[in-house]
Design a protein around this motif. Structure first.
Motif, short mmCIF file in Angstrom:
data_model
loop_
_atom_site.label_atom_id
_atom_site.label_comp_id
_atom_site.label_asym_id
_atom_site.label_seq_id
_atom_site.Cartn_x
_atom_site.Cartn_y
_atom_site.Cartn_z
N SER A 132 26.67 14.89 15.51
CA SER A 132 25.17 14.12 16.05
C SER A 132 25.76 13.46 17.76
O SER A 132 25.31 12.93 17.90
N ASP A 133 27.14 13.31 17.91
CA ASP A 133 27.53 12.93 18.70
C ASP A 133 28.03 13.56 20.27
O ASP A 133 28.35 13.42 21.04
N VAL A 134 27.35 15.26 19.44
CA VAL A 134 27.75 16.33 20.30
C VAL A 134 26.33 16.80 21.38
O VAL A 134 25.26 17.09 20.29
N THR A 135 26.00 17.09 22.29
CA THR A 135 24.95 17.67 22.69
C THR A 135 25.56 19.32 23.05
O THR A 135 26.24 19.18 24.19
N ILE A 136 24.67 20.23 22.84
CA ILE A 136 24.95 20.84 23.16
C ILE A 136 23.82 22.29 24.17
O ILE A 136 23.09 21.68 23.87
N THR A 137 23.96 22.05 25.62
CA THR A 137 23.24 22.93 27.14
C THR A 137 23.92 24.39 27.16
O THR A 137 24.88 24.65 27.06
N SER A 138 22.67 25.27 26.86
CA SER A 138 23.35 26.25 26.99
C SER A 138 21.95 26.77 28.01
O SER A 138 21.28 26.60 28.50
N GLU A 139 23.03 27.92 28.79
CA GLU A 139 22.47 28.94 29.92
C GLU A 139 23.09 30.14 29.66
O GLU A 139 24.03 30.44 30.24
N ASP A 140 21.50 31.10 30.54
CA ASP A 140 22.31 32.42 30.42
C ASP A 140 22.70 32.90 31.70
O ASP A 140 22.01 31.98 32.77
#
Length: 187
Positions: free
Chosen positions: A113-121
């Motif tokens: 809950s303290d982590v954000t994952i951003t994904s970029e192709d």
């Protein structure tokens, strides 16, 4: 105590739930081609040593084969050296409710809950030489980058599994929120 056992203990102390997977961002897995070429060169040179190499050019060939074989075997084993305990790469021990980051000789637990994952192709090249992947970056709310998967790593390094564990934990938290005072504090 091994690093894996220490990470499990840190995760249990942090209330991160059962262990699920291991990931090493920015890692490569030893290339089978280099290993096979190294074995070929080492085999050729050892055969020449056993049968004898009476001519000088054969000695040069033997020396080159030995160095190339050892070099290629070293290239194939380099990722194992980088992932070792105390190595330069971060190791992520992922659990149901968070992860333990092992970097250098330190370990710290972080909840999903303290982590954000951003994904970029991304894509590069064209035709036969086209490469593509998904770059994933794990950040904390204050903007600190926890880990970065470049998208060039083989799937075995665990980037996709980290994303799936994060999604499952955030969905669970949305359905059954954890009171903020029930979370263990980080020492």
């Amino acid at each position: 105590m091994s690093e894996h056992e220490a990470a499990l203990a840190v995760g249990a102390a942090g209330g991160l739930g059962p262990y699920r997977s291991f990931a090493v961002p920015q890692s490569t897995v030893g290339d089978g081609f280099f290993m096979m070429m190294g074995l070929l060169f080492l085999g050729t040179s050892s055969r020449a040593l056993v049968l004898g190499a009476p001519l000088w050019p054969d000695g040069v060939l033997l020396t080159c084969c030995l160095f190339m074989g050892l070099g290629m075997a070293g290239l194939a084993l380099w990722p194992c050296f980088e992932r070792r305990r105390g190595g330069r790469l971060e190791r992520l021990y992922c659990s149901e409710d968070g992860l333990v980051i092992g970097s250098g000789h330190t370990m710290r637990p972080i909840r999903w809950s303290d982590v954000t994952i951003t994904s970029e192709d991304w894509e590069s090249g064209s035709g036969e030489y086209r490469h593509s992947g998904t770059r994933r970056t794990l950040t904390t709310p204050d903007g600190t980058v926890v880990a970065r998967f470049t998208g060039r790593e083989p799937e075995r390094v665990g980037g996709f599994q980290v994303m799936l564990l994060h999604q499952a934990a955030t969905e669970r938290e949305a359905v059954h929120p954890t009171p903020s005072d029930a979370r263990p504090t980080e020492a």
